[in-house]
Design an enzyme around this catalytic site. Sequence first.
Site, PDB file in Angstrom:
ATOM      1  N   ASP A 116      47.052  -1.908  40.222  1.00 51.95           N
ATOM      2  CA  ASP A 116      47.452  -1.997  41.630  1.00 51.95           C
ATOM      3  C   ASP A 116      47.957  -0.649  42.104  1.00 51.95           C
ATOM      4  O   ASP A 116      48.157   0.275  41.315  1.00 51.95           O
ATOM      5  CB  ASP A 116      48.472  -3.125  41.869  1.00 51.95           C
ATOM      6  CG  ASP A 116      49.885  -2.799  41.371  1.00 51.95           C
ATOM      7  OD1 ASP A 116      50.206  -1.614  41.133  1.00 51.95           O
ATOM      8  OD2 ASP A 116      50.679  -3.748  41.217  1.00 51.95           O
TER       9      ASP A 116
ATOM     10  N   PRO B 114      52.681  -9.559  43.698  1.00 50.64           N
ATOM     11  CA  PRO B 114      53.972 -10.126  44.072  1.00 50.64           C
ATOM     12  C   PRO B 114      54.814  -9.111  44.834  1.00 50.64           C
ATOM     13  O   PRO B 114      55.019  -7.990  44.363  1.00 50.64           O
ATOM     14  CB  PRO B 114      54.624 -10.430  42.713  1.00 50.64           C
ATOM     15  CG  PRO B 114      53.977  -9.460  41.767  1.00 50.64           C
ATOM     16  CD  PRO B 114      52.582  -9.276  42.253  1.00 50.64           C
TER      17      PRO B 114
ATOM     18  N   SER C 243      56.760 -13.174  43.774  1.00 49.24           N
ATOM     19  CA  SER C 243      57.914 -12.445  43.237  1.00 49.24           C
ATOM     20  C   SER C 243      59.019 -13.410  42.801  1.00 49.24           C
ATOM     21  O   SER C 243      59.235 -14.443  43.442  1.00 49.24           O
ATOM     22  CB  SER C 243      58.455 -11.514  44.326  1.00 49.24           C
ATOM     23  OG  SER C 243      59.711 -10.993  43.955  1.00 49.24           O
TER      24      SER C 243
ATOM     25  N   HIS D  74      54.573   0.268  40.516  1.00 46.27           N
ATOM     26  CA  HIS D  74      55.406  -0.488  41.464  1.00 46.27           C
ATOM     27  C   HIS D  74      55.201   0.038  42.897  1.00 46.27           C
ATOM     28  O   HIS D  74      56.137   0.119  43.693  1.00 46.27           O
ATOM     29  CB  HIS D  74      56.878  -0.365  41.057  1.00 46.27           C
ATOM     30  CG  HIS D  74      57.693  -1.589  41.325  1.00 46.27           C
ATOM     31  ND1 HIS D  74      58.095  -2.449  40.336  1.00 46.27           N
ATOM     32  CD2 HIS D  74      58.185  -2.110  42.472  1.00 46.27           C
ATOM     33  CE1 HIS D  74      58.808  -3.426  40.870  1.00 46.27           C
ATOM     34  NE2 HIS D  74      58.870  -3.246  42.176  1.00 46.27           N
TER      35      HIS D  74
ATOM     36  N   THR E 108      57.633  -7.737  34.844  1.00 49.81           N
ATOM     37  CA  THR E 108      57.666  -6.378  35.400  1.00 49.81           C
ATOM     38  C   THR E 108      58.476  -5.483  34.476  1.00 49.81           C
ATOM     39  O   THR E 108      59.628  -5.790  34.155  1.00 49.81           O
ATOM     40  CB  THR E 108      58.265  -6.416  36.819  1.00 49.81           C
ATOM     41  OG1 THR E 108      57.405  -7.213  37.626  1.00 49.81           O
ATOM     42  CG2 THR E 108      58.366  -5.024  37.413  1.00 49.81           C
TER      43      THR E 108
ATOM     44  N   ALA F 276      58.553  -8.931  47.079  1.00 50.09           N
ATOM     45  CA  ALA F 276      59.775  -9.697  47.336  1.00 50.09           C
ATOM     46  C   ALA F 276      59.953 -10.003  48.825  1.00 50.09           C
ATOM     47  O   ALA F 276      59.441  -9.287  49.679  1.00 50.09           O
ATOM     48  CB  ALA F 276      60.968  -8.896  46.834  1.00 50.09           C
TER      49      ALA F 276
ATOM     50  N   LYS G  78      53.416  -6.115  33.644  1.00 48.43           N
ATOM     51  CA  LYS G  78      53.085  -5.380  34.882  1.00 48.43           C
ATOM     52  C   LYS G  78      53.904  -4.100  34.943  1.00 48.43           C
ATOM     53  O   LYS G  78      55.139  -4.158  34.925  1.00 48.43           O
ATOM     54  CB  LYS G  78      53.428  -6.270  36.082  1.00 48.43           C
ATOM     55  CG  LYS G  78      53.293  -5.597  37.438  1.00 48.43           C
ATOM     56  CD  LYS G  78      53.538  -6.601  38.559  1.00 48.43           C
ATOM     57  CE  LYS G  78      53.384  -5.989  39.938  1.00 48.43           C
ATOM     58  NZ  LYS G  78      54.516  -5.175  40.358  1.00 48.43           N
TER      59      LYS G  78
ATOM     60  N   ARG H 204      57.431   2.972  44.024  1.00 40.99           N
ATOM     61  CA  ARG H 204      58.818   2.679  44.385  1.00 40.99           C
ATOM     62  C   ARG H 204      59.794   2.915  43.239  1.00 40.99           C
ATOM     63  O   ARG H 204      60.987   2.747  43.400  1.00 40.99           O
ATOM     64  CB  ARG H 204      58.923   1.206  44.824  1.00 40.99           C
ATOM     65  CG  ARG H 204      58.091   0.895  46.035  1.00 40.99           C
ATOM     66  CD  ARG H 204      57.857  -0.604  46.187  1.00 40.99           C
ATOM     67  NE  ARG H 204      59.008  -1.366  46.623  1.00 40.99           N
ATOM     68  CZ  ARG H 204      59.459  -1.411  47.857  1.00 40.99           C
ATOM     69  NH1 ARG H 204      58.848  -0.708  48.802  1.00 40.99           N
ATOM     70  NH2 ARG H 204      60.485  -2.164  48.188  1.00 40.99           N
TER      71      ARG H 204
ATOM     72  N   ARG I 253      51.308  -3.961  49.750  1.00 45.27           N
ATOM     73  CA  ARG I 253      51.739  -3.803  51.145  1.00 45.27           C
ATOM     74  C   ARG I 253      50.754  -4.325  52.188  1.00 45.27           C
ATOM     75  O   ARG I 253      51.198  -4.880  53.210  1.00 45.27           O
ATOM     76  CB  ARG I 253      52.057  -2.334  51.427  1.00 45.27           C
ATOM     77  CG  ARG I 253      53.303  -1.853  50.677  1.00 45.27           C
ATOM     78  CD  ARG I 253      53.579  -0.384  50.993  1.00 45.27           C
ATOM     79  NE  ARG I 253      54.699   0.157  50.236  1.00 45.27           N
ATOM     80  CZ  ARG I 253      54.612   0.615  48.979  1.00 45.27           C
ATOM     81  NH1 ARG I 253      53.450   0.576  48.342  1.00 45.27           N
ATOM     82  NH2 ARG I 253      55.671   1.115  48.376  1.00 45.27           N
TER      83      ARG I 253
ATOM     84  N   TYR J 261      61.312 -11.046  36.659  1.00 47.72           N
ATOM     85  CA  TYR J 261      62.338 -10.082  36.249  1.00 47.72           C
ATOM     86  C   TYR J 261      63.150 -10.808  35.194  1.00 47.72           C
ATOM     87  O   TYR J 261      63.765 -11.835  35.491  1.00 47.72           O
ATOM     88  CB  TYR J 261      63.227  -9.685  37.426  1.00 47.72           C
ATOM     89  CG  TYR J 261      62.574  -8.680  38.339  1.00 47.72           C
ATOM     90  CD1 TYR J 261      62.222  -7.434  37.861  1.00 47.72           C
ATOM     91  CD2 TYR J 261      62.297  -8.976  39.666  1.00 47.72           C
ATOM     92  CE1 TYR J 261      61.601  -6.494  38.678  1.00 47.72           C
ATOM     93  CE2 TYR J 261      61.683  -8.046  40.501  1.00 47.72           C
ATOM     94  CZ  TYR J 261      61.349  -6.815  39.992  1.00 47.72           C
ATOM     95  OH  TYR J 261      60.725  -5.892  40.795  1.00 47.72           O
TER      96      TYR J 261
HETATM   97  C1  LIG Z   1      58.212  -4.499  49.640  1.00 46.32           C
HETATM   98  C2  LIG Z   1      57.742  -4.593  48.231  1.00 46.32           C
HETATM   99  C3  LIG Z   1      58.352  -5.488  47.372  1.00 46.32           C
HETATM  100  C4  LIG Z   1      57.918  -5.592  46.056  1.00 46.32           C
HETATM  101  N1  LIG Z   1      58.498  -6.518  45.253  1.00 46.32           N
HETATM  102  C5  LIG Z   1      58.081  -6.621  43.976  1.00 46.32           C
HETATM  103  C6  LIG Z   1      58.663  -7.575  43.125  1.00 46.32           C
HETATM  104  O1  LIG Z   1      59.512  -8.357  43.530  1.00 46.32           O
HETATM  105  N2  LIG Z   1      58.248  -7.588  41.843  1.00 46.32           N
HETATM  106  C7  LIG Z   1      57.285  -6.734  41.362  1.00 46.32           C
HETATM  107  O2  LIG Z   1      56.953  -6.771  40.191  1.00 46.32           O
HETATM  108  N3  LIG Z   1      56.691  -5.845  42.176  1.00 46.32           N
HETATM  109  C8  LIG Z   1      57.069  -5.770  43.457  1.00 46.32           C
HETATM  110  N4  LIG Z   1      56.461  -4.863  44.274  1.00 46.32           N
HETATM  111  C9  LIG Z   1      55.338  -4.044  43.744  1.00 46.32           C
HETATM  112  C10 LIG Z   1      53.986  -4.740  43.979  1.00 46.32           C
HETATM  113  O3  LIG Z   1      53.850  -5.860  43.157  1.00 46.32           O
HETATM  114  C11 LIG Z   1      52.813  -3.810  43.681  1.00 46.32           C
HETATM  115  O4  LIG Z   1      52.968  -3.259  42.399  1.00 46.32           O
HETATM  116  C12 LIG Z   1      52.661  -2.663  44.690  1.00 46.32           C
HETATM  117  O5  LIG Z   1      53.066  -3.069  45.971  1.00 46.32           O
HETATM  118  C13 LIG Z   1      51.215  -2.216  44.734  1.00 46.32           C
HETATM  119  O6  LIG Z   1      51.069  -1.113  45.560  1.00 46.32           O
HETATM  120  P1  LIG Z   1      50.557  -1.191  47.086  1.00 46.32           P
HETATM  121  O7  LIG Z   1      51.695  -1.712  47.895  1.00 46.32           O
HETATM  122  O8  LIG Z   1      50.236   0.234  47.389  1.00 46.32           O
HETATM  123  O9  LIG Z   1      49.341  -2.089  47.139  1.00 46.32           O
HETATM  124  C14 LIG Z   1      56.872  -4.755  45.584  1.00 46.32           C
HETATM  125  C15 LIG Z   1      56.253  -3.868  46.458  1.00 46.32           C
HETATM  126  C16 LIG Z   1      56.667  -3.781  47.773  1.00 46.32           C
HETATM  127  C17 LIG Z   1      55.964  -2.829  48.687  1.00 46.32           C
HETATM  128  C1  LIG Z   2      64.348  -4.920  41.452  1.00 47.36           C
HETATM  129  C2  LIG Z   2      63.543  -4.772  42.691  1.00 47.36           C
HETATM  130  C3  LIG Z   2      63.159  -6.069  43.322  1.00 47.36           C
HETATM  131  C4  LIG Z   2      62.276  -5.972  44.497  1.00 47.36           C
HETATM  132  C5  LIG Z   2      61.196  -5.023  44.263  1.00 47.36           C
HETATM  133  O1  LIG Z   2      60.475  -5.113  43.318  1.00 47.36           O
HETATM  134  C6  LIG Z   2      60.987  -3.920  45.153  1.00 47.36           C
HETATM  135  O2  LIG Z   2      61.667  -3.825  46.165  1.00 47.36           O
HETATM  136  O3  LIG Z   2      60.121  -3.088  44.849  1.00 47.36           O
END
Ligand SMILES: Cc1cc2nc3c(=O)[nH]c(=O)nc-3n(C[C@H](O)[C@H](O)[C@H](O)COP(=O)(O)O)c2cc1C
Ligand SMILES: CCCCC(=O)C(=O)O
Length: 410
Positions: free
Chosen positions: A329, A85, A114, A295, A165, A87, A271, A298, A353, A139
Amino acid sequence: MSATHPHDLECLTIEQLEKIAADRMDKQTRDYYNEGADSGSTLAENRSAYQKYRIRPRVLRDVSKIDTSVDIFGFKNTIPMGVAPTAMQKLAHQDGELATARACREAGIVMGLSSFSTTSLEDVKGVLGAEQPGVLQLYLFEDREESRGLIARAKKAGFSAVALTVDTPMLGRRNLEMKNQFRLPRHLKSANFDRGGKEDGVVAEEKGDEASKRTRDRGDSRAGYHDGARWVSPTGRITFHSHGPNPTLNWERDIDWLKQQCHPEMEVWVKGIATGEDAILACHHGVDGIIVSNHGGRQLNGALATLDALPEVVDAVRSMNRKMPVHVDGGIRHGTDVFKALALGADFVWIGRPVLWGLAYKGQEGVRLCLKLLSDEFRLCMGLAGVTRVDEIGKEYLAKINRDGFVSKL
Ligand SMILES: Cc1cc2nc3c(=O)[nH]c(=O)nc-3n(C[C@H](O)[C@H](O)[C@H](O)COP(=O)(O)O)c2cc1C
Ligand SMILES: CCCCC(=O)C(=O)O
């Protein structure tokens, strides 16, 4: 891909896709999608951790028939990989999550959605159809009623699971996001919380004509600002900055509550597990599965790369009597990465990504390309390693390169 050639000759790897996509995204979007927290070291290590392992291929094994599929939520997924997922996918392409859902459906791959999608969960599930499983990332808000409503909608729409998450009690420090004062542009909305366009990122500008725009430009607090942890908005509307992070979450109260809301129709996954200790707690609290994740680098910079955290989590879960699936992940960019994660004990992987890059490149077609590249590479890896079924992949297929360059079997 063209009528004459099965491959997109401009884009034969995920690295190439990343480069092409970077040129197609505006700066705000590129920074938001691609950055990690703080210095970005965990983001980088999620990828580089895969370089510490090499594959020990076996030969003369008749690999003419390879089955890459696995069962997940009672569905035959074509490869042990799903779409994580992420966003706000309409930032990458106007079709956003619908394009992703169509590509997942075509490929026979499970999709995570997401909470902060720019398409409603009902519309996404409508595209996936009854067969194709969807997982709603959750969330859990401090405002429980809002979350209760969302869970009920996911159940009604036919989602197979929610993934709570748990690595966002606070928002990680993302410097570019803050520098850019990033928020959802006015023409997009957090579709699951849409109340007729009355949400942050829309209101201040839309209602607000020139006067409120000037106010905002002056940094007036009435229009809100990003303070590094959340978007501080006097409007109280639901945005990912204001409502995503929830510092009150805890095992005792929230996991039991969530199970009550979801079971038996939907599974409850967690997660963002990064240690053996928390994996054991997840087992004790009866969750249906866990995703080892940071995450995508991030949140807590300096945390272990997910591939490095995976073995202790797998060992912890194996020490329990209960069979609980372990997914992972972060940093997966090659079919060989999928193979390595499985060899270290993961049952399944998710990619974040690369799908966004596919979307930015060509919408549905680009996501299809992304999934195809990884699927093709994974199949090839299995064949060249001498494996014909996913459940044969084990640690005997890996060696680890230590810091001093020595190779050791696992
Ligand atoms: C732009 C972006 C937005 C994301 N939004 C969410 C989200 O809304 N909820 C969540 O649990 N994880 C979110 N994630 C984390 C991803 O679910 C995942 O854990 C992560 O992207 C995996 O790493 P990778 O991008 O290297 O494959 C987000 C990641 C990115 C890059
Ligand atoms: C609370 C963060 C929401 C979006 C997200 O998961 C991200 O940007 O990594």
